[in-house]
Scaffold this motif. Sequence first.
Motif, PDB file in Angstrom:
ATOM      1  N   ALA A  37       0.835  -1.204   0.000  1.00  0.00           N
ATOM      2  CA  ALA A  37       0.000   0.000   0.000  1.00  0.00           C
ATOM      3  C   ALA A  37       0.868   1.252   0.000  1.00  0.00           C
ATOM      4  CB  ALA A  37      -0.924  -0.009   1.211  1.00  0.00           C
ATOM      5  N   THR A  38       1.915   1.239   0.799  1.00  0.00           N
ATOM      6  CA  THR A  38       2.816   2.392   0.858  1.00  0.00           C
ATOM      7  C   THR A  38       3.457   2.654  -0.498  1.00  0.00           C
ATOM      8  OG1 THR A  38       3.284   1.938   3.182  1.00  0.00           O
ATOM      9  CG2 THR A  38       4.840   3.332   2.011  1.00  0.00           C
ATOM     10  N   ALA A  39       3.895   1.586  -1.165  1.00  0.00           N
ATOM     11  CA  ALA A  39       4.527   1.746  -2.476  1.00  0.00           C
ATOM     12  C   ALA A  39       3.546   2.273  -3.513  1.00  0.00           C
ATOM     13  CB  ALA A  39       5.113   0.408  -2.931  1.00  0.00           C
ATOM     14  N   THR A  40       2.307   1.785  -3.465  1.00  0.00           N
ATOM     15  CA  THR A  40       1.296   2.231  -4.430  1.00  0.00           C
ATOM     16  C   THR A  40       0.990   3.714  -4.259  1.00  0.00           C
ATOM     17  OG1 THR A  40       0.295   0.033  -4.495  1.00  0.00           O
ATOM     18  CG2 THR A  40      -1.054   1.864  -5.255  1.00  0.00           C
ATOM     19  N   VAL A  41       0.774   4.130  -3.026  1.00  0.00           N
ATOM     20  CA  VAL A  41       0.439   5.534  -2.760  1.00  0.00           C
ATOM     21  C   VAL A  41       1.649   6.431  -3.021  1.00  0.00           C
ATOM     22  CG1 VAL A  41      -0.326   7.153  -0.983  1.00  0.00           C
ATOM     23  CG2 VAL A  41      -1.371   4.894  -1.159  1.00  0.00           C
ATOM     24  N   GLU A  42       2.839   5.937  -2.715  1.00  0.00           N
ATOM     25  CA  GLU A  42       4.045   6.727  -2.988  1.00  0.00           C
ATOM     26  C   GLU A  42       4.203   6.968  -4.487  1.00  0.00           C
ATOM     27  OE1 GLU A  42       8.851   6.721  -2.034  1.00  0.00           O
ATOM     28  OE2 GLU A  42       7.660   4.923  -1.692  1.00  0.00           O
ATOM     29  N   ALA A  43       3.927   5.946  -5.298  1.00  0.00           N
ATOM     30  CA  ALA A  43       4.021   6.115  -6.748  1.00  0.00           C
ATOM     31  C   ALA A  43       3.028   7.169  -7.238  1.00  0.00           C
ATOM     32  CB  ALA A  43       3.762   4.781  -7.445  1.00  0.00           C
ATOM     33  N   GLU A  44       1.824   7.169  -6.685  1.00  0.00           N
ATOM     34  CA  GLU A  44       0.832   8.180  -7.068  1.00  0.00           C
ATOM     35  C   GLU A  44       1.259   9.564  -6.600  1.00  0.00           C
ATOM     36  OE1 GLU A  44      -2.470   9.742  -8.895  1.00  0.00           O
ATOM     37  OE2 GLU A  44      -1.587   7.728  -9.045  1.00  0.00           O
ATOM     38  N   LEU A  45       1.868   9.646  -5.439  1.00  0.00           N
ATOM     39  CA  LEU A  45       2.355  10.925  -4.933  1.00  0.00           C
ATOM     40  C   LEU A  45       3.435  11.499  -5.850  1.00  0.00           C
ATOM     41  CD1 LEU A  45       2.431  13.080  -2.716  1.00  0.00           C
ATOM     42  CD2 LEU A  45       4.052  11.633  -1.479  1.00  0.00           C
ATOM     43  N   VAL A  46       4.359  10.664  -6.278  1.00  0.00           N
ATOM     44  CA  VAL A  46       5.420  11.114  -7.185  1.00  0.00           C
ATOM     45  C   VAL A  46       4.828  11.552  -8.521  1.00  0.00           C
ATOM     46  CG1 VAL A  46       7.442  10.356  -8.490  1.00  0.00           C
ATOM     47  CG2 VAL A  46       7.194   9.704  -6.086  1.00  0.00           C
ATOM     48  N   ALA A  47       3.870  10.776  -9.043  1.00  0.00           N
ATOM     49  CA  ALA A  47       3.245  11.129 -10.321  1.00  0.00           C
ATOM     50  C   ALA A  47       2.486  12.444 -10.220  1.00  0.00           C
ATOM     51  CB  ALA A  47       2.311  10.007 -10.770  1.00  0.00           C
ATOM     52  N   THR A  48       1.774  12.640  -9.116  1.00  0.00           N
ATOM     53  CA  THR A  48       1.024  13.887  -8.928  1.00  0.00           C
ATOM     54  C   THR A  48       1.966  15.076  -8.830  1.00  0.00           C
ATOM     55  OG1 THR A  48      -0.724  12.694  -7.761  1.00  0.00           O
ATOM     56  CG2 THR A  48      -0.631  15.072  -7.440  1.00  0.00           C
ATOM     57  N   ARG A  49       3.051  14.917  -8.095  1.00  0.00           N
ATOM     58  CA  ARG A  49       4.024  15.996  -7.977  1.00  0.00           C
ATOM     59  C   ARG A  49       4.656  16.317  -9.327  1.00  0.00           C
ATOM     60  NH1 ARG A  49       7.290  13.684  -4.566  1.00  0.00           N
ATOM     61  NH2 ARG A  49       6.191  14.406  -2.702  1.00  0.00           N
ATOM     62  N   THR A  50       4.930  15.289 -10.108  1.00  0.00           N
ATOM     63  CA  THR A  50       5.521  15.499 -11.435  1.00  0.00           C
ATOM     64  C   THR A  50       4.561  16.236 -12.359  1.00  0.00           C
ATOM     65  OG1 THR A  50       6.859  13.489 -11.199  1.00  0.00           O
ATOM     66  CG2 THR A  50       6.542  14.343 -13.427  1.00  0.00           C
TER      67      THR A  50
END
Length: 209
Positions: A140-153
Amino acid sequence: MPDVGRAARLRVQRQLAVARHGVDMLERKQRIVAAEHERLLLGADHLQLAWERAARDAAVWADRAAALDGWPAIEAAAPSGAATMRAEAGHVMGVEFTDAGEATVPERLPSGGSSALELAAAAMAEAVRAAAAYAAARRATATVEAELVATRTRRRAVEHRWIPRLEDELARIEGALEELEREENLRVRWALDARRPRRTAGSGTGGAG
Protein backbone atom coordinates in the motif's frame (compact mmCIF):
# COMPACT_ATOMS: atom_id res chain seq x y z
CA MET A 1 1.35 33.11 -39.53
CA PRO A 2 0.64 32.83 -35.80
CA ASP A 3 -2.92 33.57 -34.75
CA VAL A 4 -2.94 36.94 -32.97
CA GLY A 5 -6.63 37.83 -33.08
CA ARG A 6 -9.00 38.43 -30.21
CA ALA A 7 -10.33 34.89 -30.55
CA ALA A 8 -6.79 33.58 -30.06
CA ARG A 9 -6.38 35.75 -26.96
CA LEU A 10 -9.63 34.40 -25.52
CA ARG A 11 -8.58 30.83 -26.29
CA VAL A 12 -5.22 31.23 -24.54
CA GLN A 13 -6.83 33.01 -21.57
CA ARG A 14 -9.18 30.06 -21.14
CA GLN A 15 -6.33 27.57 -21.40
CA LEU A 16 -4.37 29.56 -18.83
CA ALA A 17 -7.32 29.58 -16.45
CA VAL A 18 -7.70 25.81 -16.86
CA ALA A 19 -3.97 25.29 -16.23
CA ARG A 20 -3.97 27.43 -13.08
CA HIS A 21 -7.05 25.64 -11.79
CA GLY A 22 -5.30 22.35 -12.57
CA VAL A 23 -2.33 23.39 -10.44
CA ASP A 24 -4.66 24.17 -7.54
CA MET A 25 -6.35 20.78 -7.87
CA LEU A 26 -3.04 18.93 -8.13
CA GLU A 27 -1.68 20.76 -5.09
CA ARG A 28 -4.76 19.71 -3.13
CA LYS A 29 -4.42 16.12 -4.31
CA GLN A 30 -0.73 16.13 -3.45
CA ARG A 31 -1.44 17.27 0.12
CA ILE A 32 -4.11 14.60 0.63
CA VAL A 33 -2.06 11.79 -0.92
CA ALA A 34 1.02 12.87 1.06
CA ALA A 35 -0.97 12.72 4.30
CA GLU A 36 -2.25 9.24 3.42
CA HIS A 37 1.27 8.14 2.51
CA GLU A 38 2.53 9.34 5.89
CA ARG A 39 -0.26 7.40 7.63
CA LEU A 40 0.62 4.26 5.73
CA LEU A 41 4.32 4.65 6.48
CA LEU A 42 3.65 4.89 10.20
CA GLY A 43 1.38 1.86 10.04
CA ALA A 44 3.95 -0.11 8.06
CA ASP A 45 6.67 0.74 10.58
CA HIS A 46 4.46 -0.52 13.40
CA LEU A 47 3.63 -3.72 11.51
CA GLN A 48 7.28 -4.28 10.69
CA LEU A 49 8.15 -4.23 14.37
CA ALA A 50 5.29 -6.64 15.09
CA TRP A 51 6.46 -9.00 12.33
CA GLU A 52 10.08 -8.92 13.46
CA ARG A 53 9.00 -9.65 17.03
CA ALA A 54 6.75 -12.51 15.92
CA ALA A 55 9.50 -13.92 13.71
CA ARG A 56 11.95 -13.90 16.62
CA ASP A 57 9.46 -15.60 18.90
CA ALA A 58 8.74 -18.24 16.25
CA ALA A 59 12.48 -18.90 15.80
CA VAL A 60 13.00 -19.25 19.55
CA TRP A 61 10.14 -21.71 19.99
CA ALA A 62 11.12 -23.61 16.85
CA ASP A 63 14.61 -24.11 18.24
CA ARG A 64 13.18 -25.31 21.56
CA ALA A 65 10.75 -27.67 19.84
CA ALA A 66 13.54 -28.98 17.63
CA ALA A 67 15.67 -29.67 20.69
CA LEU A 68 12.86 -31.54 22.46
CA ASP A 69 10.95 -33.18 19.60
CA GLY A 70 13.23 -32.94 16.54
CA TRP A 71 12.64 -31.25 13.20
CA PRO A 72 10.70 -34.22 11.77
CA ALA A 73 8.12 -33.72 14.52
CA ILE A 74 7.88 -30.01 13.64
CA GLU A 75 7.34 -30.85 9.98
CA ALA A 76 4.70 -33.41 10.90
CA ALA A 77 2.89 -30.81 12.99
CA ALA A 78 2.55 -28.42 10.05
CA PRO A 79 -1.02 -27.76 8.80
CA SER A 80 -2.07 -29.80 5.80
CA GLY A 81 -3.23 -26.75 3.83
CA ALA A 82 -1.63 -23.45 2.90
CA ALA A 83 -2.38 -20.19 4.60
CA THR A 84 -4.75 -17.85 2.79
CA MET A 85 -4.78 -14.07 2.74
CA ARG A 86 -7.63 -11.59 2.55
CA ALA A 87 -6.92 -8.01 1.61
CA GLU A 88 -9.06 -4.93 2.16
CA ALA A 89 -9.01 -2.12 -0.40
CA GLY A 90 -8.33 1.48 0.52
CA HIS A 91 -8.90 4.57 -1.61
CA VAL A 92 -7.44 8.05 -1.72
CA MET A 93 -8.18 10.58 -4.49
CA GLY A 94 -9.16 7.86 -6.94
CA VAL A 95 -6.20 5.60 -6.13
CA GLU A 96 -6.97 2.09 -4.90
CA PHE A 97 -4.48 0.26 -2.71
CA THR A 98 -4.29 -2.66 -0.30
CA ASP A 99 -5.16 -1.03 2.99
CA ALA A 100 -4.98 -4.13 5.18
CA GLY A 101 -4.04 -7.77 4.82
CA GLU A 102 -5.11 -10.64 7.02
CA ALA A 103 -3.79 -14.20 6.78
CA THR A 104 -5.71 -17.26 7.89
CA VAL A 105 -3.58 -20.19 8.99
CA PRO A 106 -5.28 -23.63 8.95
CA GLU A 107 -5.49 -25.45 12.24
CA ARG A 108 -2.97 -28.25 12.51
CA LEU A 109 -3.96 -31.78 13.35
CA PRO A 110 -3.01 -33.05 16.81
CA SER A 111 0.29 -34.89 16.58
CA GLY A 112 1.45 -35.14 20.14
CA GLY A 113 4.77 -33.72 21.17
CA SER A 114 5.96 -31.37 23.86
CA SER A 115 4.39 -28.11 24.95
CA ALA A 116 7.24 -26.38 23.13
CA LEU A 117 5.93 -27.87 19.88
CA GLU A 118 2.48 -26.44 20.56
CA LEU A 119 3.92 -23.03 21.35
CA ALA A 120 6.17 -23.17 18.27
CA ALA A 121 3.18 -23.90 16.04
CA ALA A 122 1.23 -21.01 17.54
CA ALA A 123 4.21 -18.66 17.24
CA MET A 124 4.78 -19.60 13.60
CA ALA A 125 1.13 -19.03 12.79
CA GLU A 126 1.32 -15.61 14.42
CA ALA A 127 4.47 -14.83 12.44
CA VAL A 128 2.67 -15.71 9.20
CA ARG A 129 -0.22 -13.41 10.11
CA ALA A 130 2.17 -10.60 11.04
CA ALA A 131 4.12 -11.06 7.80
CA ALA A 132 0.94 -10.88 5.72
CA ALA A 133 -0.17 -7.66 7.43
CA TYR A 134 3.26 -6.09 6.97
CA ALA A 135 3.49 -7.14 3.32
CA ALA A 136 0.09 -5.60 2.59
CA ALA A 137 1.11 -2.38 4.33
CA ARG A 138 4.37 -2.15 2.37
CA ARG A 139 2.53 -2.68 -0.89
CA ALA A 140 0.00 0.00 0.00
CA THR A 141 2.82 2.39 0.86
CA ALA A 142 4.53 1.75 -2.48
CA THR A 143 1.30 2.23 -4.43
CA VAL A 144 0.44 5.53 -2.76
CA GLU A 145 4.05 6.73 -2.99
CA ALA A 146 4.02 6.11 -6.75
CA GLU A 147 0.83 8.18 -7.07
CA LEU A 148 2.36 10.93 -4.93
CA VAL A 149 5.42 11.11 -7.18
CA ALA A 150 3.24 11.13 -10.32
CA THR A 151 1.02 13.89 -8.93
CA ARG A 152 4.02 16.00 -7.98
CA THR A 153 5.52 15.50 -11.44
CA ARG A 154 2.28 16.51 -13.18
CA ARG A 155 1.92 19.61 -11.00
CA ARG A 156 5.46 20.73 -11.72
CA ALA A 157 4.99 20.15 -15.45
CA VAL A 158 1.88 22.32 -15.51
CA GLU A 159 3.28 24.95 -13.17
CA HIS A 160 6.76 25.28 -14.65
CA ARG A 161 6.25 24.43 -18.32
CA TRP A 162 2.65 24.69 -19.49
CA ILE A 163 1.68 27.88 -17.64
CA PRO A 164 4.84 29.83 -18.59
CA ARG A 165 4.38 28.78 -22.22
CA LEU A 166 0.77 29.98 -22.21
CA GLU A 167 1.77 33.21 -20.46
CA ASP A 168 4.39 33.87 -23.15
CA GLU A 169 1.88 33.13 -25.89
CA LEU A 170 -0.69 35.45 -24.29
CA ALA A 171 1.88 38.23 -23.97
CA ARG A 172 2.79 37.81 -27.65
CA ILE A 173 -0.85 37.94 -28.72
CA GLU A 174 -1.60 40.98 -26.57
CA GLY A 175 1.50 42.73 -27.90
CA ALA A 176 0.43 42.00 -31.47
CA LEU A 177 -3.11 43.22 -30.75
CA GLU A 178 -1.76 46.45 -29.28
CA GLU A 179 0.36 46.96 -32.38
CA LEU A 180 -2.66 46.34 -34.62
CA GLU A 181 -4.69 48.79 -32.56
CA ARG A 182 -2.01 51.47 -32.93
CA GLU A 183 -1.92 50.89 -36.66
CA GLU A 184 -5.72 51.08 -36.84
CA ASN A 185 -5.76 54.35 -34.88
CA LEU A 186 -3.12 55.77 -37.17
CA ARG A 187 -5.13 54.83 -40.28
CA VAL A 188 -8.22 56.44 -38.77
CA ARG A 189 -6.32 59.67 -38.12
CA TRP A 190 -5.01 59.63 -41.66
CA ALA A 191 -8.50 59.09 -43.02
CA LEU A 192 -9.90 61.96 -40.94
CA ASP A 193 -7.08 64.23 -42.00
CA ALA A 194 -7.73 63.35 -45.64
CA ARG A 195 -11.40 64.34 -45.33
CA ARG A 196 -10.72 67.78 -43.88
CA PRO A 197 -10.82 70.63 -46.46
CA ARG A 198 -7.46 72.09 -47.21
CA ARG A 199 -7.03 75.80 -46.56
CA THR A 200 -5.47 77.74 -49.48
CA ALA A 201 -3.08 80.60 -49.03
CA GLY A 202 -4.85 83.98 -48.56
CA SER A 203 -8.27 82.41 -48.10
CA GLY A 204 -10.43 83.10 -45.11
CA THR A 205 -9.60 86.91 -44.88
CA GLY A 206 -11.13 89.91 -46.59
CA GLY A 207 -9.34 91.93 -49.33
CA ALA A 208 -7.43 95.12 -48.57
CA GLY A 209 -9.77 98.19 -48.09
